[in-house]
Every structure is written in C-alpha cells, then in structure tokens.
Scaffold this active site. Structure first.
Site, PDB file in Angstrom:
ATOM      1  NE  ARG A  61     -14.696   4.012  15.761  1.00  0.00           N
ATOM      2  CZ  ARG A  61     -14.763   4.209  17.080  1.00  0.00           C
ATOM      3  NH1 ARG A  61     -13.669   4.228  17.796  1.00  0.00           N
ATOM      4  NH2 ARG A  61     -15.932   4.403  17.665  1.00  0.00           N
ATOM      5  CE1 TYR A 114      -0.670   7.064  -5.414  1.00  0.00           C
ATOM      6  CE2 TYR A 114      -1.406   8.103  -3.380  1.00  0.00           C
ATOM      7  CZ  TYR A 114      -1.688   7.479  -4.580  1.00  0.00           C
ATOM      8  OH  TYR A 114      -2.991   7.276  -4.936  1.00  0.00           O
ATOM      9  CG  ASP A 186       4.729   3.525   0.242  1.00  0.00           C
ATOM     10  OD1 ASP A 186       4.583   2.368  -0.169  1.00  0.00           O
ATOM     11  OD2 ASP A 186       3.929   4.447  -0.013  1.00  0.00           O
ATOM     12  CE  LYS A 211      -2.254   1.607  -5.563  1.00  0.00           C
ATOM     13  NZ  LYS A 211      -1.286   2.570  -5.105  1.00  0.00           N
TER      14      LYS A 211
HETATM   15  C1  LIG Z   1      -1.387   3.796  -4.319  1.00  0.00           C
HETATM   16  C2  LIG Z   1      -0.266   4.205  -3.427  1.00  0.00           C
HETATM   17  C3  LIG Z   1      -0.504   4.808  -2.187  1.00  0.00           C
HETATM   18  C4  LIG Z   1      -1.897   5.144  -1.727  1.00  0.00           C
HETATM   19  O1  LIG Z   1      -2.619   3.985  -1.460  1.00  0.00           O
HETATM   20  P1  LIG Z   1      -4.232   3.882  -1.592  1.00  0.00           P
HETATM   21  O2  LIG Z   1      -4.471   2.460  -1.233  1.00  0.00           O
HETATM   22  O3  LIG Z   1      -4.595   4.231  -2.987  1.00  0.00           O
HETATM   23  O4  LIG Z   1      -4.793   4.858  -0.608  1.00  0.00           O
HETATM   24  C5  LIG Z   1       0.584   5.107  -1.395  1.00  0.00           C
HETATM   25  N1  LIG Z   1       1.841   4.839  -1.774  1.00  0.00           N
HETATM   26  C6  LIG Z   1       2.109   4.271  -2.970  1.00  0.00           C
HETATM   27  C7  LIG Z   1       3.514   3.999  -3.354  1.00  0.00           C
HETATM   28  C8  LIG Z   1       1.071   3.925  -3.833  1.00  0.00           C
HETATM   29  O5  LIG Z   1       1.333   3.369  -5.018  1.00  0.00           O
END
Ligand SMILES: *Cc1c(COP(=O)(O)O)cnc(C)c1O
Length: 395
Positions: A61, A114, A186, A211
């Site tokens: 972990r 998001y 982000d 992504k």
């Molecule tokens: C998809 C996304 C998230 C969340 O990420 P996951 O990997 O699906 O948990 C957060 N911020 C943005 C901008 C995203 O596109």
C-alpha cells in the site's frame, strides 16, 4: 542507476524518464512487480529502514517499484520533485483535498469543473466544515474578491471541462502566493506536453491519467506532482486512505506514457483541424477550442500552451432530437464518456454526464441540449472530418 536529466525534451523523457537503465537479466522494460509485500533479511534491516538509513519498499500500500518508475517519469515530464500515483483521477483529487484542508479552512474552485470533483467538494468537503467559494474560470476579480484569511487552496482545471477555459496560471499564482494560498491545477486536458503548470508557479499539478497520460482507453489512474514538502503529506494520506493502483495498471500507464509526446502531436493537430472545420460549418452555432481566435482565453492559451489538445466542444444549430440524430450517425468515434485515448470518443453532455441533473442546474453550467464534446483520437484527420461532415448532414 536511473537515466535522468531535467533538460531533455518531452519525447525523450516520455521514453526514458524514470526507467532504470539496468534491469534484471538486462531487460529493457520495467517489470510488473506483482507482490503485496517486501521482505527483510533480518531485524537489522528492519531497524535501518525504520530509522530512514535505507530506502526500499516495505508493504504494497506504500509503494511498488513499478509505480515508482511511473512516478519518476511523470516528475521529469512535469518538472516536479515528486509524484504520487493513485487508482483514479478522483482518488488523486479526494486524497489531496483531505490531506491539505482542515475544518474551517477555505477553498476556491471554478464553476466549469469535472462534475464528480464538484460533487466531492460540495457534498463531502462542505460536510467536513470546509468553506467553498465558486468563481468563474479565469475571472481574476472574482478570485481576488473570494480570497479570505482562511483561504488555503485555489483549485482549477486548465483547460476546463467542457468549455476549455484556460487559467492565466502565473497571474493567479502570484496573487495567491502573496497570501500564502496554494494553487492546484488539474492539467488533465493539457498534459505536460502542452503545458507545465509547475513551471508557471502552480504548487501542485493533478492528472486523471485515465485520459491522455494512459492514452489507450484501457486503464484508470491519477497522479499528483509537485515539491516533496507538499507531495509527501499526500503520499502519507494515500497510505491511510488506500486508493492505490495495482501494479499491472501502473505498468500499462508506464507503457502508454512512452508515446505521450508523439500522441499529443496528433491530438493537437486533429483538435485544431476539427475546430476550424466545425467553426466554418453552417449547422454549427459555436465552437469552443482554445486554439481558435474566437475562444475567450485564446491569448492566455497561446502564451502558456504549446498545443491545445484533442477535445473540441461545439453546439449544433438544432434541438435534442437533432443532436441525437447527429451523434447516432457518427461512425468513427465511439459514443462514450472520457477522452484522451487513441480512439476518438464523442458524447452529448446532456445525455451522458449531466442526465441526472435538473434543467435549471444544466442551464447554470451552460450544458445545452445540442452541446457536443468530441475528444479527437489519433486517427487520420481527414477521416475524422469527413465523418463529422456526413453526420452533420443528418441533423
Ligand atoms: C476524468 C477526469 C477526472 C476524474 O478522473 P478519473 O480517472 O475518471 O477518476 C478529473 N478531472 C478531469 C479534468 C477529468 O477529465
């Protein structure tokens, strides 16, 4: 022995960053360390480790050599000291907020966001006694007005989802830092190939590695990068909260990252060409893409970014039925949530991510019935454009 240089290009860092040159049996690639724990030869080794005299793994972990390679690669790509890897982007966000915010502290976020991040902030952080102010993305005056003595964090996507608003990171960071406020970006929609927020003054950069970083629509992961002093408390929180990635997922991410720079070039080309095509199409009311002169943040984006990514948001001159006819006639993109993979994905935010909200809520976030989010993959540009063209003829 790790290959490392902060000056090499993003393509070289994508391939070689974080990889140990010397592997077992002179293998080239990093193995999947499929183990839940790591043993000690004797009690001396245990005690030396506990006293910080040796650096090694202890229990699954807290770390695994396969994750470490990903963490080092990302640190090099983002220009950060440390990176922590999580099971998902949401896990990166929730663990980071829980690690850095105390009850009574104040957080500033942006309205274009998001939706699950927004949900965590509004439903969970608020319940824990964190105060939250929501500002319009890029609105510096609103940001200044929202700052209080209790403000600890400013969190924003850049570019945002789905309107691709780009934050003037240096300007917001300078103002935030004057008051001891930390800035978290982000950067999922940008990737370090298109923008490096840490170099522009951000304190931490977060990714949904699901992504572009993973890039193949085949894994979920999240990351946070920044100075050790800020990242270590988040790593400790992860060890308690437990949202770790498995080593096979980490290995897929490591493999995906090797082509990041190459893939981003095509995503950028496809995004730009698609945005220009759609902007000139009579059935398209408006296109949002930071590379277009018509986008509110075009100037900021041009100053900060090397490319504008594969996501193009647009509104068709029609109602929900027309939008559904359009999307159901597309042949190349899959109709699916997410973005950033080699396969193009397309969605109507109204039927996909925002279906369970009221019409009033959707309106307040600008989610109209004929809004489309197209995440261009790395297919041939001409094929993608002719597919959109034929689908639009069915509106
Ligand atoms: C998809 C996304 C998230 C969340 O990420 P996951 O990997 O699906 O948990 C957060 N911020 C943005 C901008 C995203 O596109």
């Amino acid at each position: 022995m790790e290959e490392k240089s902060s000056k090499r290009g993003a393509a070289t860092a994508s391939v070689h960053g974080g990889e140990l040159r010397q592997q077992e049996a002179n293998a080239i690639t990093t193995p999947i360390y499929q183990t839940s724990t790591f043993w000690f030869q004797n009690s001396r080794e245990v005690i030396d480790y506990q006293e910080g005299k040796t650096k090694r793994e202890e229990y699954g972990r807290y770390g695994n050599p396969t994750w470490r390679a990903v963490e080092r690669k990302l640190s090099e790509l983002e220009g950060g000291e440390e990176t922590v890897l999580f099971a998902s982007g949401m896990c990166a966000a929730t663990t980071t907020f829980l690690a850095l915010l105390d009850p009574g502290s104040h957080l500033i976020v942006t309205s274009d966001c998001y939706r699950r991040t927004r949900q965590f902030i509004e439903e969970y952080l608020v319940r824990m006694g964190v105060e939250v102010s929501v500002i319009e993305p890029g609105n510096f005056d609103e940001f200044e007005a929202a700052l209080t003595d209790q403000t600890r964090l400013f969190f924003t996507e850049s570019p945002t989802n789905p309107y691709l608003r780009v934050t003037d990171v240096p300007r917001f960071c300078e103002r935030a830092h004057a008051q001891g406020v930390r800035v978290i970006i982000d950067s999922t929609f940008a990737t370090p190939v298109n923008h490096k927020p840490l170099e522009d003054g951000a304190d931490l950069v977060l990714h949904s590695a699901t992504k572009y970083l993973g890039g193949h629509n085949d894994l979920l992961a999240g990351t946070i990068s920044g100075p050790a002093e800020l990242v270590e408390p988040i790593r400790k929180a992860l060890g308690v909260l437990g949202g770790i990635i498995d080593s096979h997922g980490a290995w897929l991410l490591l493999r995906g990252l090797k082509t990041l720079e190459l893939r981003m070039q095509r995503h950028n080309e496809n995004g730009m060409a698609m945005a220009r095509f759609l902007e000139s199409h009579p059935k398209v009311r408006q296109v949002w893409y930071p590379g277009l002169e018509s986008h509110t943040d075009h100037q900021t984006a041009s100053n900060l970014m090397h490319g504008f990514g594969g996501v193009v948001t647009f509104e068709i001159e029609t109602d929900l039925d027309g939008a559904i006819r359009f999307i159901d006639h597309t042949k190349i993109p899959y109709q699916a949530p997410s973005l950033g993979g080699v396969e193009s994905l397309i969605e109507l935010p109204v039927t996909m991510s925002y279906w369970d909200y009221t019409a009033e809520q959707r309106q307040s976030w600008g989610i109209t019935d004929s809004l489309v989010r197209l995440a261009c993959g790395i297919e041939s540009t001409d094929d993608l454009i002719s597919d959109m063209d034929q689908a639009l003829s069915n509106v």
